[in-house]
Design an enzyme around this catalytic site. Structure first.
Site: not given
Length: 420
Positions: A223, A292, A302, A318-320, A336, A350, A354
């Site tokens: 990203n 994600d 390659k 995984p959602d850290i 964040f 969130k 979380k």
């Protein structure tokens, strides 16, 4: 000599320039010191003026240049006293053999040597002279006296000299001198912060930057995160007295001073190191833009171009931050939310889902803040048990936003009850 607490706010340097061909490097030094945020006033000896003009230093420093011992334009004509009181640090670069001898023996027959005697601030000298003059017993004896008096000496470098000799005596590079002086101020700030800082004694772990999820040996999913916000927060936490560990995805940023950095590529690597640090962590700040999804099966070689489509199976990463928040003895959790729509709604969701203590959200659809920008604007929400109103952080540099976030974290920590 040590810096005072007030010196860390004003960062004022009197730069003494003495006679010698190396005086031209002092102009570069002024620029480098200004880059670090120092306010610089230059004092030139008569010899220095034979090599470089006062106008050069005035243009670079933005301040008048001082050359006369009894200056009628200075306060009561006592320019040396005025400058000595103003300085947070006295730096002489280049420091000639003659000026070193004056300092060591208490002579005061010009403006610079008089400022030295009237000065209470730390003194740094960067000698520059012929290699034989440097090696002379009298010079070394004078230097020993200055070191015993608490003067910091930036050692000269070896190489070819203007006179044709080769050996020790060349002025250290301006970039190095400026860096060492800045580190001196930063270390003093650190010592004060360790005693009185908002996060003194806290171990803060910060994730920052993007993650890269490999498709094959040459391609990846990622990203637009640059890591600037996370790195600014790391610097602000360190300045507030914290012991800071930065778990960073691939970015092109220098590690903030005093911060321990762990480099990672993927979300799974970032989670692994985060879990390793949970036991010693007091505050966990998750600024990283974690991918994600990752590729279900990374190709060993390659992938060759074939056909108009390429189908790649993805699996959820995984959602850290949520994983760390679920630990038995979890730290104070800061998340964040970088959103493009319904920013506050998603951020509050969130925060609750979380089990975070605090979340900072921003609208990355705005072109003037967020990813790749040097500025940001945020809204901060806190978990209900803190009974704290949301905070609006108006658009400002990411460094300023980071300082405000540290203040918010410190305030919430005062009300924090660890979750077992």
């Amino acid at each position: 000599m040590k810096l005072s607490a007030s010196a860390l706010e004003t960062r004022r340097i009197v730069l003494g320039v003495t006679g010698g061909i190396a005086a031209y490097k002092s102009a570069i030094l002024v620029r480098r010191l200004k880059d670090y945020g120092f306010d610089v006033r230059v004092v030139m000896t008569e010899g220095a003026q034979a090599f470089i003009t006062a106008l050069t230093f005035q243009a670079l420093s933005g301040n008048p240049v001082h050359t006369a011992l009894l200056d009628p334009d200075a306060e009561a004509g006592m320019g040396h006293i005025e400058l000595a009181r103003w300085a947070d640090l006295l730096l002489i670069a280049p420091a000639s053999c003659d000026m070193i001898a004056k300092f060591a023996n208490g002579l005061a027959d010009d403006l610079l040597s008089t400022i030295y005697l009237a000065n209470k601030a730390p003194v740094w000298i960067a000698p520059a002279m012929n290699q034989q003059m440097w090696a002379a017993k009298s010079t070394q004896r004078n230097l020993t006296t200055l070191v015993q008096d608490g003067v910091h000496v930036v050692m000269p470098e070896a190489g070819e000299q203007a006179c044709g000799d080769v050996g020790l005596g060349r002025l250290a590079e301006p970039e190095s001198i400026a860096n060492w002086v800045n580190d001196f101020f930063v270390q003093a700030e650190r010592e004060i912060s360790e005693k009185f800082g908002l996060l003194a004694g806290q171990h803060v772990v910060i994730t920052a930057g993007p993650t890269r999820e490999a498709i094959d040996p040459v391609r990846y999913i990622s990203n637009h995160s640059t890591g600037k916000m996370g790195y600014a927060i790391a610097a602000a936490c360190y300045a507030a007295g914290a012991d800071v560990t930065l778990i960073s995805g691939p970015v092109s940023l220098a590690t903030p001073n005093g911060v321990k950095r762990i480099n990672v590529q993927s979300a799974q690597e970032m989670l692994h190191h985060s879990l390793d640090l949970v036991a010693s962590c007091d505050v966990f700040i998750a600024t990283a833009a974690v991918a994600d999804y990752r590729v279900a099966q990374v190709a060993e070689h390659k992938i060759k171009k074939a056909g108009d489509e390429l189908n790649v199976a993805l699996v959820k990463n995984p959602d850290i931050v949520a994983t760390i928040a679920q630990q038995k003895q979890r730290p104070f959790m800061v998340g964040f939310a970088a959103e493009t729509q319904n920013v506050e709604e998603y951020a509050k969701g969130k925060l609750q889902a979380k089990r975070l203590d605090m979340i900072a959200c921003n609208d990355v659809s705005r072109s003037d803040i967020g990813f790749a920008s040097d500025e940001n604007a945020m809204t901060v929400f806190f978990a209900e048990q803190y009974q704290m109103q949301k905070q609006e952080l108006a658009k400002a540099s990411k460094q300023d936003i980071a300082v405000q976030l540290v203040e918010a974290i410190a305030t919430a920590l005062d009300r924090h009850v660890p979750v077992s």
